[in-house]
Design an enzyme around this catalytic site. Structure first.
Site, mmCIF file in Angstrom:
data_model
loop_
_atom_site.group_PDB
_atom_site.id
_atom_site.type_symbol
_atom_site.label_atom_id
_atom_site.label_comp_id
_atom_site.label_asym_id
_atom_site.label_seq_id
_atom_site.Cartn_x
_atom_site.Cartn_y
_atom_site.Cartn_z
ATOM 1 C CB CYS A 345 33.651 38.194 45.768
ATOM 2 S SG CYS A 345 34.793 39.665 46.111
ATOM 3 N NE ARG A 374 39.223 47.180 44.102
ATOM 4 C CZ ARG A 374 39.365 45.886 43.774
ATOM 5 N NH1 ARG A 374 40.944 46.045 43.358
ATOM 6 N NH2 ARG A 374 38.653 44.752 43.806
ATOM 7 C CD GLN A 392 37.222 43.877 39.924
ATOM 8 O OE1 GLN A 392 35.694 43.710 40.347
ATOM 9 N NE2 GLN A 392 38.651 43.395 40.155
ATOM 10 C CG ASP A 394 34.707 39.832 39.133
ATOM 11 O OD1 ASP A 394 35.029 39.097 39.815
ATOM 12 O OD2 ASP A 394 34.504 40.482 40.777
ATOM 13 C CG HIS A 396 32.483 35.520 41.847
ATOM 14 N ND1 HIS A 396 32.738 36.619 41.438
ATOM 15 C CD2 HIS A 396 34.150 35.627 43.305
ATOM 16 C CE1 HIS A 396 33.589 37.770 41.701
ATOM 17 N NE2 HIS A 396 34.282 37.196 42.536
ATOM 18 C CE LYS A 476 47.606 35.540 45.498
ATOM 19 N NZ LYS A 476 47.470 37.307 45.204
ATOM 20 C CG HIS A 522 37.547 35.418 44.256
ATOM 21 N ND1 HIS A 522 36.148 36.201 44.595
ATOM 22 C CD2 HIS A 522 37.581 34.740 45.186
ATOM 23 C CE1 HIS A 522 35.759 35.816 46.007
ATOM 24 N NE2 HIS A 522 35.692 34.335 46.467
#
Length: 649
Positions: A345, A374, A392, A394, A396, A476, A522
């Protein structure tokens, strides 16, 4: 004596003497309820029937028919009953702690000899004897000094340490007695051991555990157990575990030759050709779906200077999970400190910040198959489900406040289509609302929570509310799959975030010509490719949908005279877009079928003399005992259709 007022679930109220117990309240309602009662909910808190009530409160009496409190008490009592059984069998064993966990409990013991499977059987037998005694369970409150003296006299040094760790705020120490056996415990508990179903529990395993989770302390033995309200529920759970073992992605990964992991790269995956084919097929599918849904794809650096992580807030709040990289930059006095990105992000905000953005550019849907790293403790790693390096799906969405509801509803429909294509038809939405510690006005929270709820309804889906589970900066949505054997997997998310654009100074020019902050949504559908592929493997027990299967067809010869025809069939299938391979080894056809079936190849085409002469193939599909004979010019287009990804059909 002064009185208190108790409010019941139906709204009625009654006055009782101060100090009345829930057991007495239950008995005053009816003799039947007095006998069936196991605990109470007092102002929403689980309450022992023996604890006195000192103030006005809302009260509800629980019985064994109340699922959640009943299971909590059954499992908690079984932890005590197990500890009692262990000490009756081996009086020299020291007890420590025994909490309730998901589906059961565990208890840690200090014993010189390791527990064996035979020991677990003996403990189970003793537990059932204790249950059949129907011993009274009672509670007492002791002073700290009395509790310490008791445990010192009985040689229970771990209990002494636990008492000393309890804050010395003047509150008494609560003790529970199960018959003549006693334990330090906050409660609540049942009223006698006979309320525990004696045929609905099982001791599962023994594992090592450091005292209080500290590797500098003694290594204890932890016995795990599971328990349910009845024998049938236990049977279903044990059957589910047996089925889960068959579906374990680590076992199937070996059989299908998908990946491996080794100690030189903890938490990292070595993808083999078969596994990587699943990965890339799924990624290509997701890329096409996102492009059609209006996303632009970007790619951002994996190593980023700590300055960005400090601005985003991750350095202070997430540093323990980050891999730090120090670099001797030329002409620099100090080493440059960087970190492998744990999420995408902050980097996406950097892309957004390049060039002037207008309200006409919003919503901007920015996607990345971002490789992240991570740190996860080694004990938490689990196959490809829990790793240190992952990618991910991912994205946004940068938008205005007014666009949140529309973009959320659009995303829910997008996610639903993907889950449906991948065979997941049973999933739920949970809306996590404002936590106690948060930023932003109540009005903004009201507006955004309302927008997410309305978006779910607009997309045609119900949702469950998780009170107080949102992030400090915004609510969320969580999307939870239920797989073929009833397990739940939280994969998709949509998080509303006005905070990161503020911290990283993201702006757009509004219709009024002034600068405004975008809201950042997100969102993820799969979560990480690695974990989701593990879920897919276990959901389908390795028998992946034909379009995702890494090896779709094996054409196997029955006799060497058919070898040329085998290659011809393979060539036609490959040209039609099917992943096909030849097996012309000098092995019996039954051997070949068994081997490729173990590898979860969906279709095996066997060819011999007759098939060569008739231009046919003998078709065997995975999981089916019967074979069929089909003309080659029919099976090729049929398999080509099956091999087409759902979004291309």
């Amino acid at each position: 004596m002064s009185q208190i007022s108790l409010t019941f679930p139906d709204g009625s109220k009654r006055d009782f003497d101060k100090g009345v117990t829930p057991a007495e309240v239950a008995a005053s309602i009816s003799k039947s309820l007095g006998k069936k009662a196991i605990s109470a909910q007092v102002d929403g808190q689980h309450h022992d029937l023996q604890w006195p009530l000192e103030a006005d409160a809302a009260i509800a009496i629980n019985t064994l028919a109340d699922e959640a409190p009943a299971l909590e008490l059954i499992r908690h009592d079984l932890a005590h009953i197990m500890a009692r059984a262990v000490q009756e069998l081996w009086p020299d064993v020291k007890v420590t702690i025994g909490p309730v966990i998901n589906n059961g409990w565990y208890y840690d013991f200090d014993r010189a000899e390791p527990f064996t499977p035979e020991d677990l059987g003996a403990i189970e037998k003793k537990m059932k004897e204790i249950i059949n005694k129907r011993d009274e369970i009672r509670t007492e409150v002791w002073s700290r000094a009395d509790a310490i003296a008791h445990y010192e006299n009985s040689g229970e040094n771990y209990k002494v340490e636990l008492v000393n760790a309890i804050p010395d705020d003047g509150q008494p120490i609560r003790m529970y007695w199960h018959g003549d056996w006693q334990d330090l415990c906050r409660g609540p508990h049942l009223q006698h051991t006979g309320q525990v179903p004696g045929d609905a529990f099982k001791l599962m395993s023994v594992a090592g555990a450091y005292w209080r989770g500290n590797s500098d302390n003694a290594m204890l033995q932890r016995i795990y157990g599971v328990a349910f309200k009845n024998k049938e529920d236990l049977r279903k759970y044990l059957n589910m575990l047996e089925e889960a073992a068959k579906r374990d992605h680590r076992k199937l990964g070996r059989e299908m030759d998908l990946f491996h992991m080794q100690e030189e790269a903890p938490g990292q995956i070595f993808w083999h050709p078969n596994g990587w084919k699943i990965y890339t097929t799924l990624q290509d599918y997701m890329r096409r779906k996102q492009e059609r849904d209006g996303y632009v794809e970007v790619n951002t650096p994996q190593v980023v200077d700590r300055k960005l992580w400090e601005k985003s807030g991750h350095w202070d709040n997430y540093q323990d999970h980050m891999f730090i990289v120090e670099v001797d930059e030329e002409h620099a006095r100090e080493k440059a400190i960087n970190a492998l990105k744990p999420m995408n992000c902050p980097c996406h905000v950097q892309v957004f910040n390049q060039g002037l953005k207008s309200y006409r550019d919003l919503p901007l849907r920015m996607a990345e198959f971002g490789s992240c790293s991570r740190y996860e403790p080694s004990g938490a790693l689990h196959g490809i489900m829990r790793v240190r390096g992952f990618t991910q799906d991912d994205a946004h969405i940068f938008c205005t406040d007014d666009q949140i509801e529309y973009e959320t509803a659009k995303f829910i429909k997008f996610l639903a289509g993907i889950y449906d294509d991948l065979g997941f038809h049973n999933w739920t939405i949970k809306l996590s609302t404002r936590p106690e510690k948060r930023i932003g006005s109540e009005e903004s929270w009201d507006r955004v929570e309302q927008a997410l709820g309305d978006a779910c309804k607009a997309a045609g889906y119900d949702f469950e509310i998780l009170e107080g589970e949102g992030a400090f900066y915004g609510p969320k949505l969580e999307f939870t799959l239920t797989d073929a054997i009833g397990r739940e997997w939280q994969c998709g998310t949509l998080q509303v975030d006005p905070n990161l654009p503020e911290r990283l100074d993201a702006t757009y020019i509004g219709q009024d010509g002034a600068k405004h902050r975008p809201v950042m949504l997100h969102r993820a559908v799969l979560g990480s490719f690695e974990r989701f592929i593990g879920i897919l493997i276990e959901e389908h027990a390795g028998k992946l949908p034909f379009w995702l299967a890494p090896r779709q067809v094996v054409v196997a010869s029955i006799t060497s005279e058919a070898d040329d025809y085998v290659h011809e069939v393979v060539e036609q299938l490959v040209n039609a877009g099917v992943r096909a391979e030849a097996d012309i080894r000098n092995e019996k056809i039954n051997y070949k079928v068994r081997e490729h079936s173990l590898g979860k190849v969906p279709v095996i085409l066997a060819v011999g003399h007759r098939e060569v002469e008739e231009r046919t193939v003998s078709v065997r599909r995975l999981g089916e005992k019967q074979t069929s004979v089909q003309p080659l010019d029919e099976i090729v287009p049929s398999l080509a259709s099956d091999a087409t990804a759902p979004d291309k059909r």
